[in-house]
Design a protein around this motif. Structure first.
Motif, mmCIF file in Angstrom:
data_model
loop_
_atom_site.group_PDB
_atom_site.id
_atom_site.type_symbol
_atom_site.label_atom_id
_atom_site.label_comp_id
_atom_site.label_asym_id
_atom_site.label_seq_id
_atom_site.Cartn_x
_atom_site.Cartn_y
_atom_site.Cartn_z
ATOM 1 N N PHE A 27 0.845 -1.192 0.000
ATOM 2 C CA PHE A 27 0.000 0.000 0.000
ATOM 3 C C PHE A 27 0.880 1.241 0.000
ATOM 4 O O PHE A 27 2.076 1.180 0.313
ATOM 5 N N ARG A 240 -8.392 -8.167 1.778
ATOM 6 C CA ARG A 240 -8.281 -8.002 0.334
ATOM 7 C C ARG A 240 -9.377 -7.104 -0.224
ATOM 8 O O ARG A 240 -9.227 -6.546 -1.309
ATOM 9 N N ASN A 242 -10.219 -4.446 1.463
ATOM 10 C CA ASN A 242 -9.882 -3.177 2.125
ATOM 11 C C ASN A 242 -10.896 -2.812 3.208
ATOM 12 O O ASN A 242 -11.122 -1.641 3.509
ATOM 13 N N ASN A 243 -11.502 -3.818 3.817
ATOM 14 C CA ASN A 243 -12.462 -3.624 4.909
ATOM 15 C C ASN A 243 -11.756 -3.955 6.219
ATOM 16 O O ASN A 243 -11.935 -5.026 6.809
ATOM 17 N N TRP A 244 -10.925 -3.025 6.691
ATOM 18 C CA TRP A 244 -10.049 -3.288 7.820
ATOM 19 C C TRP A 244 -10.802 -3.393 9.143
ATOM 20 O O TRP A 244 -10.407 -4.158 10.026
ATOM 21 N N MET A 276 -2.324 0.655 9.739
ATOM 22 C CA MET A 276 -3.169 1.196 8.685
ATOM 23 C C MET A 276 -3.971 2.393 9.178
ATOM 24 O O MET A 276 -4.356 3.263 8.392
#
Length: 332
Positions: A27, A240, A242-244, A276
């Motif tokens: 990222f 994967r 991007n739903n952290w 993140m």
């Protein structure tokens, strides 16, 4: 530095031989510049303070001492700074300030009077002055990647050494100077000439100071653990996507209820979640929890040591980055 390089090599080797549960993610992460400018500096100018050198069109380009093109270098530097979107306005003054000199003078610093007049005429708070650009060529080699491995070809290496000074009107001397070396290479072919080398080296020299002077984005890679149970696999899907936040909820459940290896891996992944979120201090706390659960000498222990090193580097850098980005706080 040697410790970091050796650790990277160890981790890479272990990952290549480890099970599929260890995944990587890349990222873009905003990095701090090495220097900080006052918030009041909003409009800047780039000026060409180099003599106008004559450039031939020789094809005998090995072992040459060349001078850069100030106009090309200044224009390229202005474009690089403008593309960083850090200052409100970037103005280019690419006509040679030394154009009226009766004698060729190299590496001349601007006087305070010159800086004040330029700043007033251009309406800027700070001036980037491209003062010198030396190019030394020598024989080299380029490696060409191919599907079956690759091969080397004869090349010309150009050692590029720019000198860029930064001025503000209130100071008699430069605020700071940038002077470093780097190398750019060209494959030896019939059309290669000193004219081409000067042009492309001048453009390349303009890219060299930008990461040093301004906050910039850099791609970083991180490891995370995936698989082992349903919740861990589902969390990997969320990563994967991007739903952290959803991934964090599952990792936290695993950590609270799990034991041993699964608990360790969940703690490690929670550390990544907090990185993140740009919270390296909390990330370090979680990765240190993983470290206590990891068995010495395992792949996990090596990966954890590597990640702790990166997180501590980020923790040191973040306060400086926050100061540098403070000028944008009113925009949000």
């Amino acid at each position: 530095m040697n410790k970091t390089i050796s650790l990277i090599a160890i981790v890479t080797g272990l990952v290549l031989t480890s099970c599929g549960s260890l995944q990587t993610i890349s990222f873009e992460q905003l990095q701090a510049a090495d220097v900080s400018f006052p918030d009041a500096v909003r409009n800047v100018a780039v000026v060409n303070n180099m003599p106008a050198y004559k450039v031939g069109d020789s094809h005998d380009v090995i072992s040459m001492e060349l001078k850069g093109d100030g106009k090309t270098a200044a224009e390229a530097l202005a474009e690089e700074i403008a593309n960083a979107n850090y200052f409100e306005q970037v103005i280019i003054c690419d006509s040679a300030l030394r154009g009226q000199d009766t004698e060729l003078r190299e590496d001349v610093m601007l006087t305070q009077d010159e800086v004040q007049k330029l700043a007033a005429d251009l309406g800027v708070d700070l001036i980037f002055s491209f003062d010198r650009l030396d190019i030394h060529t020598k024989r080299g080699a380029l490696f060409i990647d191919t599907f079956d491995g690759g091969f080397s070809v004869d090349a010309v290496d150009g050692i590029v050494a720019p000198v860029i000074r930064i001025y503000i009107p209130s100071r008699e001397r430069p605020m700071l100077s940038f002077s470093k070396q780097d190398t750019i290479s060209w494959e030896i072919e019939p059309t290669l000439s000193d004219k081409k080398i000067v042009k492309e080296a001048s453009e390349y020299a303009a890219t060299m100071p930008v990461n040093y002077l301004l906050p910039h984005w850099r791609e970083v890679s991180r490891f995370y653990f995936d698989g082992g149970n349903v919740r861990m696999r589902d969390a990997g899907v969320y990563v994967r996507e991007n739903n952290w936040d959803s991934a964090f909820e599952l990792w936290k459940q695993i950590y609270d209820k799990g034991k041993g290896r699964q608990k360790m891996r969940a703690a490690f992944n929670i550390g990544l979640y907090y990185e993140m979120k740009d919270n390296p201090a909390t990330a370090i706390e979680w990765v240190e929890k993983a470290d206590k659960l990891a068995k010495a000498g395992t792949t996990e222990a090596t990966v954890i040591a590597f990640y702790l090193l990166k997180l501590k580097e980020r923790q040191v850098q973040l306060p400086q980055l926050n100061i540098q980005m403070n000028r944008f706080k009113d925009n949000f």
